[in-house]
Design a protein around this motif. Structure first.
Motif, PDB file in Angstrom:
ATOM      1  N   GLY A 169       0.814  -1.203   0.000  1.00  0.00           N
ATOM      2  CA  GLY A 169       0.000   0.000   0.000  1.00  0.00           C
ATOM      3  C   GLY A 169       0.848   1.255   0.000  1.00  0.00           C
ATOM      4  O   GLY A 169       0.538   2.234  -0.697  1.00  0.00           O
ATOM      5  N   LYS A 170       1.915   1.234   0.761  1.00  0.00           N
ATOM      6  CA  LYS A 170       2.833   2.387   0.810  1.00  0.00           C
ATOM      7  C   LYS A 170       3.490   2.605  -0.543  1.00  0.00           C
ATOM      8  O   LYS A 170       3.656   3.737  -1.005  1.00  0.00           O
ATOM      9  CB  LYS A 170       3.890   2.166   1.894  1.00  0.00           C
ATOM     10  CG  LYS A 170       4.677   3.415   2.253  1.00  0.00           C
ATOM     11  CD  LYS A 170       5.570   3.144   3.435  1.00  0.00           C
ATOM     12  CE  LYS A 170       6.269   4.411   3.892  1.00  0.00           C
ATOM     13  NZ  LYS A 170       5.342   5.414   4.457  1.00  0.00           N
ATOM     14  N   GLU A 171       3.869   1.498  -1.189  1.00  0.00           N
ATOM     15  CA  GLU A 171       4.487   1.598  -2.508  1.00  0.00           C
ATOM     16  C   GLU A 171       3.486   2.144  -3.535  1.00  0.00           C
ATOM     17  O   GLU A 171       3.839   2.990  -4.364  1.00  0.00           O
ATOM     18  CB  GLU A 171       4.990   0.223  -2.955  1.00  0.00           C
ATOM     19  CG  GLU A 171       5.709   0.247  -4.292  1.00  0.00           C
ATOM     20  CD  GLU A 171       6.214  -1.126  -4.702  1.00  0.00           C
ATOM     21  OE1 GLU A 171       6.884  -1.212  -5.750  1.00  0.00           O
ATOM     22  OE2 GLU A 171       5.935  -2.106  -3.977  1.00  0.00           O
ATOM     23  N   SER A 172       2.248   1.673  -3.476  1.00  0.00           N
ATOM     24  CA  SER A 172       1.230   2.152  -4.405  1.00  0.00           C
ATOM     25  C   SER A 172       0.975   3.638  -4.223  1.00  0.00           C
ATOM     26  O   SER A 172       0.756   4.369  -5.202  1.00  0.00           O
ATOM     27  CB  SER A 172      -0.080   1.381  -4.203  1.00  0.00           C
ATOM     28  OG  SER A 172       0.068   0.024  -4.555  1.00  0.00           O
ATOM     29  N   LEU A 173       1.008   4.101  -2.980  1.00  0.00           N
ATOM     30  CA  LEU A 173       0.767   5.515  -2.707  1.00  0.00           C
ATOM     31  C   LEU A 173       1.803   6.398  -3.392  1.00  0.00           C
ATOM     32  O   LEU A 173       1.475   7.482  -3.882  1.00  0.00           O
ATOM     33  CB  LEU A 173       0.763   5.765  -1.198  1.00  0.00           C
ATOM     34  CG  LEU A 173       0.508   7.209  -0.758  1.00  0.00           C
ATOM     35  CD1 LEU A 173      -0.860   7.695  -1.216  1.00  0.00           C
ATOM     36  CD2 LEU A 173       0.637   7.329   0.767  1.00  0.00           C
ATOM     37  N   THR A 174       3.049   5.943  -3.438  1.00  0.00           N
ATOM     38  CA  THR A 174       4.086   6.753  -4.079  1.00  0.00           C
ATOM     39  C   THR A 174       3.811   6.943  -5.569  1.00  0.00           C
ATOM     40  O   THR A 174       4.175   7.973  -6.140  1.00  0.00           O
ATOM     41  CB  THR A 174       5.477   6.102  -3.902  1.00  0.00           C
ATOM     42  OG1 THR A 174       5.485   4.813  -4.544  1.00  0.00           O
ATOM     43  CG2 THR A 174       5.816   5.924  -2.434  1.00  0.00           C
ATOM     44  N   PHE A 175       3.153   5.964  -6.192  1.00  0.00           N
ATOM     45  CA  PHE A 175       2.856   6.067  -7.625  1.00  0.00           C
ATOM     46  C   PHE A 175       1.656   6.981  -7.903  1.00  0.00           C
ATOM     47  O   PHE A 175       1.592   7.624  -8.950  1.00  0.00           O
ATOM     48  CB  PHE A 175       2.569   4.681  -8.210  1.00  0.00           C
ATOM     49  CG  PHE A 175       3.787   3.808  -8.330  1.00  0.00           C
ATOM     50  CD1 PHE A 175       4.797   4.118  -9.240  1.00  0.00           C
ATOM     51  CD2 PHE A 175       3.934   2.685  -7.539  1.00  0.00           C
ATOM     52  CE1 PHE A 175       5.929   3.320  -9.359  1.00  0.00           C
ATOM     53  CE2 PHE A 175       5.065   1.880  -7.648  1.00  0.00           C
ATOM     54  CZ  PHE A 175       6.066   2.200  -8.555  1.00  0.00           C
ATOM     55  N   PHE A 176       0.715   7.030  -6.951  1.00  0.00           N
ATOM     56  CA  PHE A 176      -0.533   7.754  -7.206  1.00  0.00           C
ATOM     57  C   PHE A 176      -0.670   9.060  -6.435  1.00  0.00           C
ATOM     58  O   PHE A 176      -1.663   9.765  -6.595  1.00  0.00           O
ATOM     59  CB  PHE A 176      -1.724   6.851  -6.866  1.00  0.00           C
ATOM     60  CG  PHE A 176      -1.898   5.699  -7.814  1.00  0.00           C
ATOM     61  CD1 PHE A 176      -2.547   5.873  -9.025  1.00  0.00           C
ATOM     62  CD2 PHE A 176      -1.401   4.446  -7.499  1.00  0.00           C
ATOM     63  CE1 PHE A 176      -2.707   4.811  -9.900  1.00  0.00           C
ATOM     64  CE2 PHE A 176      -1.546   3.377  -8.367  1.00  0.00           C
ATOM     65  CZ  PHE A 176      -2.206   3.564  -9.577  1.00  0.00           C
ATOM     66  N   LEU A 177       0.315   9.386  -5.606  1.00  0.00           N
ATOM     67  CA  LEU A 177       0.196  10.558  -4.748  1.00  0.00           C
ATOM     68  C   LEU A 177       0.022  11.853  -5.548  1.00  0.00           C
ATOM     69  O   LEU A 177      -0.691  12.765  -5.110  1.00  0.00           O
ATOM     70  CB  LEU A 177       1.417  10.681  -3.835  1.00  0.00           C
ATOM     71  CG  LEU A 177       1.356  11.772  -2.771  1.00  0.00           C
ATOM     72  CD1 LEU A 177       0.141  11.587  -1.865  1.00  0.00           C
ATOM     73  CD2 LEU A 177       2.639  11.771  -1.946  1.00  0.00           C
ATOM     74  N   ASP A 178       0.632  11.921  -6.724  1.00  0.00           N
ATOM     75  CA  ASP A 178       0.537  13.157  -7.509  1.00  0.00           C
ATOM     76  C   ASP A 178      -0.874  13.401  -8.043  1.00  0.00           C
ATOM     77  O   ASP A 178      -1.184  14.495  -8.516  1.00  0.00           O
ATOM     78  CB  ASP A 178       1.540  13.143  -8.660  1.00  0.00           C
ATOM     79  CG  ASP A 178       1.320  11.985  -9.633  1.00  0.00           C
ATOM     80  OD1 ASP A 178       0.574  11.051  -9.278  1.00  0.00           O
ATOM     81  OD2 ASP A 178       1.898  12.024 -10.733  1.00  0.00           O
ATOM     82  N   ARG A 179      -1.752  12.401  -7.955  1.00  0.00           N
ATOM     83  CA  ARG A 179      -3.138  12.585  -8.376  1.00  0.00           C
ATOM     84  C   ARG A 179      -3.995  13.247  -7.292  1.00  0.00           C
ATOM     85  O   ARG A 179      -5.124  13.635  -7.562  1.00  0.00           O
ATOM     86  CB  ARG A 179      -3.777  11.236  -8.729  1.00  0.00           C
ATOM     87  CG  ARG A 179      -3.138  10.515  -9.897  1.00  0.00           C
ATOM     88  CD  ARG A 179      -4.029   9.381 -10.334  1.00  0.00           C
ATOM     89  NE  ARG A 179      -3.413   8.546 -11.348  1.00  0.00           N
ATOM     90  CZ  ARG A 179      -4.041   7.567 -11.980  1.00  0.00           C
ATOM     91  NH1 ARG A 179      -5.305   7.308 -11.694  1.00  0.00           N
ATOM     92  NH2 ARG A 179      -3.415   6.837 -12.887  1.00  0.00           N
ATOM     93  N   LEU A 180      -3.444  13.343  -6.101  1.00  0.00           N
ATOM     94  CA  LEU A 180      -4.208  13.885  -4.979  1.00  0.00           C
ATOM     95  C   LEU A 180      -4.036  15.397  -4.910  1.00  0.00           C
ATOM     96  O   LEU A 180      -2.923  15.905  -4.762  1.00  0.00           O
ATOM     97  CB  LEU A 180      -3.741  13.236  -3.669  1.00  0.00           C
ATOM     98  CG  LEU A 180      -4.639  13.416  -2.449  1.00  0.00           C
ATOM     99  CD1 LEU A 180      -6.039  12.881  -2.716  1.00  0.00           C
ATOM    100  CD2 LEU A 180      -4.022  12.710  -1.241  1.00  0.00           C
ATOM    101  N   ASN A 181      -5.157  16.088  -5.015  1.00  0.00           N
ATOM    102  CA  ASN A 181      -5.160  17.541  -4.972  1.00  0.00           C
ATOM    103  C   ASN A 181      -4.451  18.040  -3.709  1.00  0.00           C
ATOM    104  O   ASN A 181      -4.725  17.545  -2.618  1.00  0.00           O
ATOM    105  CB  ASN A 181      -6.615  18.027  -5.002  1.00  0.00           C
ATOM    106  CG  ASN A 181      -6.728  19.525  -5.161  1.00  0.00           C
ATOM    107  OD1 ASN A 181      -6.223  20.280  -4.349  1.00  0.00           O
ATOM    108  ND2 ASN A 181      -7.405  19.942  -6.213  1.00  0.00           N
ATOM    109  N   PRO A 182      -3.552  19.045  -3.817  1.00  0.00           N
ATOM    110  CA  PRO A 182      -2.849  19.574  -2.636  1.00  0.00           C
ATOM    111  C   PRO A 182      -3.792  20.043  -1.535  1.00  0.00           C
ATOM    112  O   PRO A 182      -3.464  19.942  -0.353  1.00  0.00           O
ATOM    113  CB  PRO A 182      -2.041  20.750  -3.209  1.00  0.00           C
ATOM    114  CG  PRO A 182      -1.813  20.385  -4.640  1.00  0.00           C
ATOM    115  CD  PRO A 182      -3.064  19.659  -5.066  1.00  0.00           C
TER     116      PRO A 182
END
Length: 199
Positions: A96-109
């Motif tokens: 889950g932590k690894e997946s978050l690093t790939f998708f974090l840029d999709r999360l609005n600041p």
């Protein structure tokens, strides 16, 4: 179920686009990213109700959609649950932590800021709820064993096991310990650790 109106105009309903142009077919991805982000930033296990409170209070989604997102995260091995008497605590897995690093840029600041603020403002309450764990199991002879414990930084510092005859008694014990551990724990520690005064 009809989707609730989002708290901010830039976040549309499931039928529109969400966060950085994501279309309705992948709207669930946003909620999954938010859940992963909260668990990562919290640094302690959060209960499913604590995570859900953040999403529902800001009207990002509904209860049903939240449960769907959480179910998918669990099935994908990105989040695992630890069962308590009435609660499930959520833990972020390495995957889950690894997946978050790939998708974090999709999360609005702005969502990140809101999540961080929620964790900071509720830090003491979240930690207190995570520190007290209770559960019970049914034994082969039909009796029940209630387990009550206190954790500090993920390590158990206090534990209490009690055998009772009915499931109702086991639930009641767990509930009372969760409600009154602030009295029970210091009392027992005082009785066990402080020497009796000599007469």
């Amino acid at each position: 179920l009809r989707q609730r109106k989002p708290a901010h105009h830039e976040y549309q309903t499931d039928r529109g686009c969400l966060c950085g142009g994501m279309m309705a077919s992948s709207y669930l991805t946003l909620y999954k990213i938010i859940i992963l982000y909260l668990l990562d930033r919290a640094e302690i296990p959060l209960s499913s109700s604590q995570v859900m409170r953040f999403l529902l209070d800001r009207e990002y989604t509904t209860f049903v959609t939240f449960q769907d997102a959480l179910s998918q995260l669990t099935e994908q091995g990105l989040v695992k649950g630890e069962q308590d008497t009435h609660r499930t605590f959520l833990l972020l897995t390495p995957e889950g932590k690894e997946s978050l690093t790939f998708f974090l840029d999709r999360l609005n600041p702005e969502i990140r800021e809101q999540a961080d603020a929620y964790l900071i403002q509720n830090r003491m309450k979240l930690r207190a709820e995570a520190a007290v764990r209770t559960d019970y199991t049914r034994r082969a002879d039909g009796s029940y064993l209630a387990e009550m414990k206190i954790l500090e930084n993920g390590r158990q510092t206090f534990g209490l096991l009690m055998e009772v005859q009915t499931e109702a008694d086991a639930i009641a014990l767990c509930d009372r310990f969760r409600e009154r551990n602030g009295e029970i724990y210091p009392y027992l520690i005082g009785k066990l650790m402080v020497p009796d005064e000599k007469v």
